[in-house]
Design a protein around this motif. Structure first.
Motif, PDB file in Angstrom:
ATOM      1  N   PRO A  29       1.866   5.363   6.899  1.00 60.76           N
ATOM      2  CA  PRO A  29       2.793   5.462   5.981  1.00 60.76           C
ATOM      3  C   PRO A  29       2.396   6.081   4.807  1.00 60.76           C
ATOM      4  CG  PRO A  29       1.384   3.732   5.916  1.00 60.76           C
ATOM      5  CD  PRO A  29       0.791   3.925   7.484  1.00 60.76           C
ATOM      6  N   SER A  30       1.127   6.334   4.160  1.00 58.75           N
ATOM      7  CA  SER A  30       0.229   7.565   4.176  1.00 58.75           C
ATOM      8  C   SER A  30       0.715   9.088   4.417  1.00 58.75           C
ATOM      9  CB  SER A  30      -1.112   7.411   2.930  1.00 58.75           C
ATOM     10  OG  SER A  30      -1.668   7.476   3.888  1.00 58.75           O
ATOM     11  N   GLN A  31       0.639   9.650   5.807  1.00 59.18           N
ATOM     12  CA  GLN A  31       1.223  10.377   5.775  1.00 59.18           C
ATOM     13  C   GLN A  31       2.907  10.913   5.879  1.00 59.18           C
ATOM     14  OE1 GLN A  31      -0.407  10.831   9.739  1.00 59.18           O
ATOM     15  NE2 GLN A  31      -2.769  11.230   9.172  1.00 59.18           N
ATOM     16  N   ALA A  32       3.600   9.613   6.251  1.00 56.14           N
ATOM     17  CA  ALA A  32       4.825  10.187   6.647  1.00 56.14           C
ATOM     18  C   ALA A  32       5.171   9.593   4.811  1.00 56.14           C
ATOM     19  CB  ALA A  32       5.279   8.535   6.673  1.00 56.14           C
ATOM     20  N   ILE A  33       4.216   9.478   3.935  1.00 51.87           N
ATOM     21  CA  ILE A  33       4.489   9.374   1.940  1.00 51.87           C
ATOM     22  C   ILE A  33       5.204  10.641   1.771  1.00 51.87           C
ATOM     23  CG2 ILE A  33       4.556   8.727   0.310  1.00 51.87           C
ATOM     24  CD1 ILE A  33       4.684   6.045   0.953  1.00 51.87           C
ATOM     25  N   LEU A  92       0.302  -1.074   0.035  1.00 48.21           N
ATOM     26  CA  LEU A  92       0.171   0.459   0.262  1.00 48.21           C
ATOM     27  C   LEU A  92       0.835   1.244  -0.476  1.00 48.21           C
ATOM     28  CD1 LEU A  92      -2.756  -1.088   2.491  1.00 48.21           C
ATOM     29  CD2 LEU A  92      -2.943  -0.625   0.129  1.00 48.21           C
ATOM     30  N   ALA A  93       1.969   1.181   0.648  1.00 50.40           N
ATOM     31  CA  ALA A  93       3.119   2.204   0.693  1.00 50.40           C
ATOM     32  C   ALA A  93       3.889   2.754  -0.544  1.00 50.40           C
ATOM     33  CB  ALA A  93       3.910   2.173   1.914  1.00 50.40           C
ATOM     34  N   THR A  94       3.907   1.425  -1.794  1.00 53.31           N
ATOM     35  CA  THR A  94       4.430   1.212  -2.522  1.00 53.31           C
ATOM     36  C   THR A  94       3.565   2.159  -3.282  1.00 53.31           C
ATOM     37  OG1 THR A  94       6.016  -0.108  -2.274  1.00 53.31           O
ATOM     38  CG2 THR A  94       5.384   0.408  -4.570  1.00 53.31           C
ATOM     39  N   PHE A 110      11.949   8.117   8.435  1.00 50.59           N
ATOM     40  CA  PHE A 110      10.596   8.576   8.607  1.00 50.59           C
ATOM     41  C   PHE A 110       9.930   7.110   9.348  1.00 50.59           C
ATOM     42  CE2 PHE A 110      11.715  11.041   5.291  1.00 50.59           C
ATOM     43  CZ  PHE A 110      11.595  12.623   4.831  1.00 50.59           C
ATOM     44  N   THR A 111       8.698   7.335  10.053  1.00 49.47           N
ATOM     45  CA  THR A 111       8.345   6.230  10.322  1.00 49.47           C
ATOM     46  C   THR A 111       7.111   6.260  11.129  1.00 49.47           C
ATOM     47  OG1 THR A 111       8.582   7.444  12.826  1.00 49.47           O
ATOM     48  CG2 THR A 111      10.494   6.044  12.208  1.00 49.47           C
ATOM     49  N   SER A 112       6.669   5.124  10.510  1.00 47.11           N
ATOM     50  CA  SER A 112       4.821   4.999  10.821  1.00 47.11           C
ATOM     51  C   SER A 112       4.586   4.055  11.796  1.00 47.11           C
ATOM     52  CB  SER A 112       4.025   5.368   9.214  1.00 47.11           C
ATOM     53  OG  SER A 112       2.755   4.970  10.255  1.00 47.11           O
ATOM     54  N   TRP A 113       4.389   4.496  12.863  1.00 46.61           N
ATOM     55  CA  TRP A 113       3.343   3.083  13.986  1.00 46.61           C
ATOM     56  C   TRP A 113       2.648   3.478  14.374  1.00 46.61           C
ATOM     57  CZ3 TRP A 113       8.495   2.307  13.329  1.00 46.61           C
ATOM     58  CH2 TRP A 113       8.959   1.027  14.185  1.00 46.61           C
ATOM     59  N   LEU A 114       1.666   1.678  13.291  1.00 40.70           N
ATOM     60  CA  LEU A 114       0.186   2.242  12.712  1.00 40.70           C
ATOM     61  C   LEU A 114      -0.199   1.905  14.555  1.00 40.70           C
ATOM     62  CD1 LEU A 114       1.340   1.391  10.208  1.00 40.70           C
ATOM     63  CD2 LEU A 114      -0.799   1.184   9.826  1.00 40.70           C
TER      64      LEU A 114
END
Length: 900
Positions: free
Chosen positions: A444-448, A322-324, A417-421
């Motif tokens: 992850p979308s916010q991080a991207i 999804l992040a990709t 960058f990090t995203s701990w869900l």
């Protein structure tokens, strides 16, 4: 007026609150409590006509009944009284010595004609004392570093290094709430409100010079002074990140568009072009602004983004996919891991890992696996930044994993960058990142999105500092012919050039155009067609019809005179039915040009009410408004900016060629865009221009159809351009003491290699005298800074050794402060051209230019041992001034006018 007296606004030694109140919940009471509770160390007075009833004290500060009762003039006045009395208050304060005011009160320009008149009176009252005004109708100003909170905000900001400037007080209060929960601090928070005086340009100038401000955020609803904003923005963006959110992105157009370009050039697209030209990063909404704040508050200065390839590390394969997907949709680039990186990962990860980017280290990954994988990925030569993702599971400690990632991030020079869900389960991990200054995001979308902010900021900065190559010469424009065409149309009181006139004007600027002739009836059209050769195109000729195809006013591929006659008859019938009120003046006839592999492009110009002329480029044709593949840029354009404009469109990828279709001639397309920039700079009468289509293929370009709209000029020369173009009128010659002439002109970006040659031919001791330190070659960034200048605030003249203009004999520079109070000079004369009077004559030229610009003082810093320069300045009337803390340097000053 720009930064003058802003020091009194943001670092005042004393403050008076006029309209202070003890009534709970009132603006005057909230401001008073904020002023007295923020840790401000200077003197505060409360002004309230009932001061005596409070025993001369309010909120533990001295209170007086009126401005006249103040024991001294405050540096800053904060005003929260009814609007009608404010002009008189400002006049009284200014006469006593106050030089800055924050007018919180509403009821001015936002209320129509009566409010605008009151605002004009307010400004007139402040003008004699050069008092600066923030507001009216604003939340106030806050400078946490000096304990200043002259606002009615509900939360006091933390001290930090981010400046936030906004036209909306509501956006500021929302930002304060959000930042407080994350421990993010500010150097300045400024609510501009009605922007009667202090505006975004002023704030950018002030904040660019402020050592406590590392990053600048703007919330913009409108810009009033475009050139000042652009000059200040470009200067600030060279020094520190500037991010901007623009409200009203989808506002309806203010007027009906009369051309394709006008239909496509909405105001938001123009603002987008302006922000990009200024080197700023545009973010789309408050969520993006908050994410930008998160990134700016945690990104250490030692970790700038070195490239645009992202590596993704995750303990959940689906999240990585999804992040990709989101990264690719945002125009980002996935890192392709090097073979040695894959081999190292293979040695430390389970057999089921993904063996590629994104790197899935499997759901049971403990902290040790995170540490091993991230350490390897951060050393990968093809990875410029890393996103680490964690999905909570019951079998691992995600806080320990967060510590492992934070440890690796601190040791690496690359951004992480990090995203701990999750929610409750992720909070402790996020706290680890916040405490260690590692950017962290909920998804992850916010991080991207934050990563792509940095990518686009890097691209804008690279464009801002790019040294454009000296490309092949575009044909010289025929300016006299162009002015004759435009002058004749205006003399006939026409608004639109007819098609042959429009194409003749393009041809005057070296833009190839299809030969087009006018026929008054079908018979004449047939005769002209026979002369120019078949096949031909026939079009209706009417000043009232903008889009000919829509009314049946175009016939293509006519192979004979009879076909032309028949087409003309049909066309008259169809056009009369579709546009019965249109004036029909005949037809235009042009030979059909066969370019089967050509792409249809649109190039245009529209005059924006704020930023002046804007150039548009995109995919052309009859469906251009439906396709909407376009980008915009502010003129003037060089080759680098023109090519960037092209590559911001989807059709640019097709222009590179595919299958059996050869690449289009990028030089010709870029040259046409540059020519349009020259056209609007030369001809202030041109209001709107369309070339649609411009055919482009491997053989070059040709304008098939064109429309140009003119009006009597409302400005002189290039004043309407938001970015001052290269001032060709300053080109000339200069003489040495024997009368020998040398070509001289303003510096150009492509002079960078000539500057390097100048340094190579200059004695090291002469260079030390000029740069105050040894220097043999300019660093690339400094070279770009010195040759790609803002001609509105800086000027540099280069003198060439001879008419070939291949070698520089001397260069002289003036750099103005934003108020034009002071302008710093610098000159360098090549060693083998010294002693012949070039330096003296060049200094005279710089002084005359500064005088013409209205500069107050010309000055320069000179080594005490540089007797030659000191004597030269003395001969020109300069006086020597001591510089505190610089015993080896003196300041040479030449007053040109009396300063206020």
């Amino acid at each position: 007026m720009t930064i003058r007296n802003l020091d009194k606004m943001f670092a005042p030694r004393s403050i008076a609150l006029i309209g202070a109140s003890m009534r709970a919940g009132s603006v005057g009471n909230v401001v008073l409590k904020n002023l007295t509770g923020g840790g401000y160390g200077g003197k505060i007075w409360a002004v309230n006509r009932r001061a005596a009833e409070f025993g001369g004290r309010m909120c533990d500060v001295d209170a007086v009944a009126s401005v006249s009762d103040l024991p001294a003039a405050p540096d800053l006045a904060v005003i929260a009284t009814p609007p009608q009395g404010i002009p008189d208050l400002l006049a009284e304060l200014g006469s006593r010595g106050t030089r800055a005011a924050v007018v919180i009160t509403a009821g001015f320009g936002e209320l129509g004609e009566e409010g605008r008149a009151l605002q004009a009176r307010m400004l007139a009252a402040a003008r004699p004392s050069l008092m600066r005004i923030v507001g009216p109708n604003c939340l106030g100003v806050m400078v946490p570093g000096v304990g200043l909170n002259a606002s009615f905000a509900h939360i006091a900001p933390l001290k930090g290094n981010i400046a936030f400037v906004s036209q909306s007080g509501a956006v500021i209060t929302a930002m304060l709430d959000w930042a407080a929960t994350r421990g993010i601090g500010f150097s300045h928070i400024v609510s501009l409100g009605g922007m009667a005086d202090v505006d975004f340009g002023d704030m950018l100038d002030h904040l660019a010079q402020d050592p406590q401000t590392r990053s600048i955020l703007l919330y913009v609803e409108s810009i009033e002074h475009a050139r000042k904003f652009m000059s200040a923005g470009r200067q600030a963006a060279r020094l520190k990140p500037v991010m901007v959110i623009k409200a009203g992105r989808h506002a309806a157009a203010a007027r009906a568009a009369a051309s394709h370009t006008g239909a496509l050039a909405g105001s938001d697209a123009v603002y987008e072009a302006a922000f990009q030209r200024a080197g700023m990063l545009r973010v789309k909404g408050l969520d993006d602004l908050f994410e930008a704040m998160e990134t700016l508050s945690t990104r250490p200065e030692r970790k700038p983004l070195g490239g645009e390839r992202l590596g993704i590390l995750t303990n959940g394969g689906g999240l990585g996919v999804l992040a990709t997907d989101f990264l690719i949709e945002e125009g980002g680039q996935m890192a392709e891991l090097a073979p040695e990186t894959l081999a190292q990962l293979d040695a430390v990860l389970p057999r089921t890992w993904s063996r590629g980017n994104p790197v899935d280290i499997v759901g049971d990954a403990p902290a040790e696996r995170y540490a091993a994988a991230i350490g390897i990925m951060l050393k990968d030569p093809n990875t410029d930044a890393l996103l680490a993702i964690n999905c909570p599971t019951a079998v691992v400690d995600n806080v320990a994993a967060a510590r492992a990632v934070a440890d690796a991030a601190e040791k690496s020079g690359k951004p992480v960058f990090t995203s701990w869900l999750g929610d409750l389960s992720a909070r402790a991990g996020r706290e680890v990142f916040l405490s260690r200054l590692v950017p962290t995001y909920d998804t992850p979308s916010q991080a991207i999105t934050a990563f792509m902010h940095q990518v686009r900021y890097r691209q804008n900065q690279r464009l801002l500092m790019e040294i454009p190559p000296a490309g092949p010469a575009w044909p010289d424009r025929d300016l006299s012919r162009a002015r004759e065409i435009v002058g004749r149309v205006l003399a006939e009181e026409r608004e639109w050039l007819n098609e042959p006139e429009a194409k003749a004007l393009l041809s005057a600027y070296g833009i190839p155009a299809v030969d087009t002739r006018i026929a008054h009836d079908g018979e004449e059209a047939a005769r002209i067609a026979a002369e120019i050769g078949f096949p031909v195109a026939l079009k209706i000729f009417s000043p009232d019809i903008t889009h000919k195809t829509d009314v049946g006013g175009v016939a293509l591929g006519l192979e004979s005179a009879d076909a032309v006659r028949e087409a003309a008859g049909r066309m008259l019938t169809m056009v009369s039915a579709a546009a019965p009120g249109a004036r029909i003046e005949g037809f235009t006839v042009q030979r059909m040009v066969s370019r089967p592999s050509a792409f249809e492009l649109i190039l245009g110009v529209v005059d924006d009410a704020t930023f002046g002329p804007v150039i548009l480029f995109g995919q052309g044709g009859t469906a251009v408004e439906v396709i909407r593949d376009k980008a915009m840029a502010l003129p003037p354009l060089n080759r680098v900016l023109a090519e960037d404009l092209i590559r911001r469109t989807r059709i640019s990828r097709l222009l590179e060629g595919y299958r059996d279709r050869p690449p289009a001639d990028f030089d010709a397309i870029a040259g046409t865009l540059m020519a349009l920039g020259d056209l609007v700079a030369d001809l202030p009468e041109v209001l709107e221009l369309d070339i649609n289509p411009l055919w482009a293929d491997h053989r070059g370009v040709v304008a098939v159809d064109a429309r140009i709209r003119v009006r009597p000029a409302v400005s002189v020369g290039t004043e309407r351009l938001a970015v001052r173009p290269y001032p060709s009128d300053l080109e000339g010659v200069i003489r040495d003491r024997k009368g020998k002439t040398y070509p001289m002109r303003p510096i150009k970006p492509e002079d960078v290699t000539l500057i390097d040659d100048l340094l190579a031919h200059t004695d090291p001791e002469d260079l030390r005298m000029r740069f105050l330190s040894p220097l043999r070659q300019l660093p690339r960034q400094l070279a770009a800074r010195l040759t790609q200048i803002d001609y509105d605030r800086e000027m540099a003249f280069v003198i060439f050794t001879d008419a070939s203009m291949r070698e520089i004999a001397a260069v002289g520079r003036l750099s103005e402060d934003p108020d034009r109070e002071r302008s710093e000079y610098a000159i360098l004369v090549r060693t083998d051209h010294q002693g012949i009077g070039l330096g003296y004559t060049l200094m005279q030229h710089l002084i005359n230019y500064a005088r013409m610009r209205g500069v107050g003082i010309v000055f320069g810093h000179v080594l005490r041992e540089n007797h030659h320069m000191i004597d030269l300045c003395a001969a020109l009337g300069f006086v020597r001034e001591h510089i505190e803390g610089e015993p080896g340097v003196v300041e040479m000053q030449l007053p040109l006018r009396r300063t206020a």
